[in-house]
Design a protein around this motif. Sequence first.
Motif, PDB file in Angstrom:
ATOM      1  N   PHE A   1      -5.390 -12.503   2.672  1.00 36.37           N
ATOM      2  CA  PHE A   1      -5.385 -11.053   2.445  1.00 36.37           C
ATOM      3  C   PHE A   1      -4.537 -10.634   1.249  1.00 36.37           C
ATOM      4  CE2 PHE A   1      -5.904 -10.954   7.275  1.00 36.37           C
ATOM      5  CZ  PHE A   1      -7.283 -10.808   7.199  1.00 36.37           C
ATOM      6  N   CYS A   2      -3.948 -11.589   0.527  1.00 33.24           N
ATOM      7  CA  CYS A   2      -3.018 -11.225  -0.546  1.00 33.24           C
ATOM      8  C   CYS A   2      -3.688 -10.546  -1.735  1.00 33.24           C
ATOM      9  CB  CYS A   2      -2.177 -12.428  -0.962  1.00 33.24           C
ATOM     10  SG  CYS A   2      -0.861 -12.750   0.256  1.00 33.24           S
ATOM     11  N   ASN A   3      -4.957 -10.817  -2.018  1.00 32.42           N
ATOM     12  CA  ASN A   3      -5.640 -10.062  -3.080  1.00 32.42           C
ATOM     13  C   ASN A   3      -5.743  -8.593  -2.699  1.00 32.42           C
ATOM     14  OD1 ASN A   3      -6.106 -12.053  -5.031  1.00 32.42           O
ATOM     15  ND2 ASN A   3      -7.948 -12.767  -4.000  1.00 32.42           N
ATOM     16  N   VAL A   4      -6.070  -8.327  -1.441  1.00 29.25           N
ATOM     17  CA  VAL A   4      -6.163  -6.952  -0.939  1.00 29.25           C
ATOM     18  C   VAL A   4      -4.786  -6.295  -0.998  1.00 29.25           C
ATOM     19  CG1 VAL A   4      -6.592  -5.577   1.137  1.00 29.25           C
ATOM     20  CG2 VAL A   4      -8.160  -7.414   0.515  1.00 29.25           C
ATOM     21  N   ALA A   5      -3.761  -7.018  -0.529  1.00 26.74           N
ATOM     22  CA  ALA A   5      -2.406  -6.472  -0.531  1.00 26.74           C
ATOM     23  C   ALA A   5      -1.916  -6.200  -1.957  1.00 26.74           C
ATOM     24  CB  ALA A   5      -1.453  -7.429   0.185  1.00 26.74           C
ATOM     25  N   SER A   6      -2.256  -7.073  -2.890  1.00 27.06           N
ATOM     26  CA  SER A   6      -1.859  -6.867  -4.282  1.00 27.06           C
ATOM     27  C   SER A   6      -2.494  -5.596  -4.853  1.00 27.06           C
ATOM     28  CB  SER A   6      -2.243  -8.085  -5.122  1.00 27.06           C
ATOM     29  OG  SER A   6      -1.889  -7.879  -6.465  1.00 27.06           O
ATOM     30  N   ALA A   7      -3.760  -5.369  -4.539  1.00 23.20           N
ATOM     31  CA  ALA A   7      -4.436  -4.144  -5.000  1.00 23.20           C
ATOM     32  C   ALA A   7      -3.791  -2.910  -4.380  1.00 23.20           C
ATOM     33  CB  ALA A   7      -5.924  -4.209  -4.661  1.00 23.20           C
ATOM     34  N   LEU A   8      -3.436  -2.975  -3.095  1.00 24.00           N
ATOM     35  CA  LEU A   8      -2.748  -1.855  -2.448  1.00 24.00           C
ATOM     36  C   LEU A   8      -1.388  -1.616  -3.092  1.00 24.00           C
ATOM     37  CD1 LEU A   8      -3.548  -2.625   1.300  1.00 24.00           C
ATOM     38  CD2 LEU A   8      -4.172  -0.516   0.085  1.00 24.00           C
ATOM     39  N   HIS A   9      -0.675  -2.687  -3.403  1.00 30.11           N
ATOM     40  CA  HIS A   9       0.643  -2.576  -4.027  1.00 30.11           C
ATOM     41  C   HIS A   9       0.531  -1.893  -5.393  1.00 30.11           C
ATOM     42  CE1 HIS A   9       4.675  -4.075  -5.330  1.00 30.11           C
ATOM     43  NE2 HIS A   9       4.918  -3.872  -4.045  1.00 30.11           N
ATOM     44  N   ALA A  10      -0.460  -2.288  -6.172  1.00 31.31           N
ATOM     45  CA  ALA A  10      -0.662  -1.673  -7.499  1.00 31.31           C
ATOM     46  C   ALA A  10      -0.976  -0.185  -7.377  1.00 31.31           C
ATOM     47  CB  ALA A  10      -1.783  -2.393  -8.241  1.00 31.31           C
ATOM     48  N   GLU A  11      -1.773   0.169  -6.371  1.00 28.69           N
ATOM     49  CA  GLU A  11      -2.102   1.586  -6.157  1.00 28.69           C
ATOM     50  C   GLU A  11      -0.879   2.368  -5.687  1.00 28.69           C
ATOM     51  OE1 GLU A  11      -4.360   4.301  -2.877  1.00 28.69           O
ATOM     52  OE2 GLU A  11      -5.310   2.386  -3.353  1.00 28.69           O
ATOM     53  N   GLY A  12      -0.101   1.777  -4.792  1.00 29.87           N
ATOM     54  CA  GLY A  12       1.041   2.482  -4.221  1.00 29.87           C
ATOM     55  C   GLY A  12       2.231   2.587  -5.144  1.00 29.87           C
ATOM     56  N   PHE A  13       2.353   1.664  -6.065  1.00 31.74           N
ATOM     57  CA  PHE A  13       3.490   1.659  -6.987  1.00 31.74           C
ATOM     58  C   PHE A  13       2.988   1.641  -8.433  1.00 31.74           C
ATOM     59  CE2 PHE A  13       5.183  -0.186  -3.063  1.00 31.74           C
ATOM     60  CZ  PHE A  13       6.306   0.604  -2.885  1.00 31.74           C
ATOM     61  N   GLU A  14       2.117   2.557  -8.750  1.00 27.19           N
ATOM     62  CA  GLU A  14       1.470   2.555 -10.065  1.00 27.19           C
ATOM     63  C   GLU A  14       2.443   2.775 -11.213  1.00 27.19           C
ATOM     64  OE1 GLU A  14      -0.150   7.156  -9.814  1.00 27.19           O
ATOM     65  OE2 GLU A  14      -1.396   5.519  -9.078  1.00 27.19           O
ATOM     66  N   ASP A  15       3.624   3.336 -10.937  1.00 29.14           N
ATOM     67  CA  ASP A  15       4.586   3.564 -12.010  1.00 29.14           C
ATOM     68  C   ASP A  15       5.642   2.457 -12.081  1.00 29.14           C
ATOM     69  OD1 ASP A  15       5.821   4.233  -9.641  1.00 29.14           O
ATOM     70  OD2 ASP A  15       6.799   6.035 -10.420  1.00 29.14           O
ATOM     71  N   GLN A  16       5.394   1.332 -11.396  1.00 30.36           N
ATOM     72  CA  GLN A  16       6.311   0.198 -11.422  1.00 30.36           C
ATOM     73  C   GLN A  16       5.512  -1.087 -11.609  1.00 30.36           C
ATOM     74  OE1 GLN A  16       8.910   0.080  -7.982  1.00 30.36           O
ATOM     75  NE2 GLN A  16       8.788   2.281  -7.770  1.00 30.36           N
ATOM     76  N   ASP A  17       6.221  -2.160 -11.912  1.00 37.19           N
ATOM     77  CA  ASP A  17       5.563  -3.463 -11.952  1.00 37.19           C
ATOM     78  C   ASP A  17       5.208  -3.857 -10.524  1.00 37.19           C
ATOM     79  OD1 ASP A  17       5.767  -3.741 -14.703  1.00 37.19           O
ATOM     80  OD2 ASP A  17       7.761  -4.634 -14.574  1.00 37.19           O
TER      81      ASP A  17
ATOM     82  N   ASP B   1      -0.709 -14.072  -6.152  1.00 32.95           N
ATOM     83  CA  ASP B   1       0.051 -15.324  -6.157  1.00 32.95           C
ATOM     84  C   ASP B   1       1.522 -15.097  -5.825  1.00 32.95           C
ATOM     85  OD1 ASP B   1      -2.191 -16.833  -6.728  1.00 32.95           O
ATOM     86  OD2 ASP B   1      -1.796 -16.896  -8.897  1.00 32.95           O
ATOM     87  N   GLU B   2       2.102 -14.001  -6.340  1.00 36.00           N
ATOM     88  CA  GLU B   2       3.497 -13.685  -6.026  1.00 36.00           C
ATOM     89  C   GLU B   2       3.654 -13.363  -4.543  1.00 36.00           C
ATOM     90  OE1 GLU B   2       5.241 -11.816 -10.150  1.00 36.00           O
ATOM     91  OE2 GLU B   2       3.736 -10.641  -9.046  1.00 36.00           O
TER      92      GLU B   2
END
Length: 179
Positions: free
Chosen positions: A23-39, A44-45
């Motif tokens: 599920f990490c690809n899904v989680a990574s996409a959610l992370h990018a959406e939720g923290f769009e103003d941060q790295d 893989d991370e």
Amino acid sequence: MSASSHQPEVEDGIEVVPLTAAFCNVASALHAEGFEDQDCWSADEMIALLDVPGAFGFLAFAPGNEAENRLDIPLGFIQMQAVLDEAEINTIVVAKEARKRGVARKLLSATFDRLRETGVGRVLLEVADDNAPAIALYRDCGFAEIGRRKRYYRRKSGREVDALVMERDLGACVLGWGD
């Protein structure tokens, strides 16, 4: 998405399952959406973080309907690490369209249950001091501010934001939380 051998929790159309490498690809996409103003973290991370001893997470999603040709919809996730009797939430993210629907509370509840099973009594987290909705949620869920880290977060714009350090005692009963 498919659940692991763990039986998912279902409440109000939201299922919570363990966060795995699948599920990490899904989680990574959610992370990018939720923290769009941060790295943000790559898949893989996230996999590397889950490989750290004591690390685990949960993924929340709205189940699809095969008869209606509807796919599962990822709603949010939490990733954390426990060491001895203490744990730290590394990140928690809820998709924008799923906010204020109880997703974060379900993720926190599943997390608290798992931590209690392993003898963890204290949970820590850091939150940007300009994230009022998250701070309100954490306070409502029994977290209290115990410190501040000056200029801890750096936005993509270059602006620096303090982090509030918050903790919750898992042995304490919090009125209105019901966990």
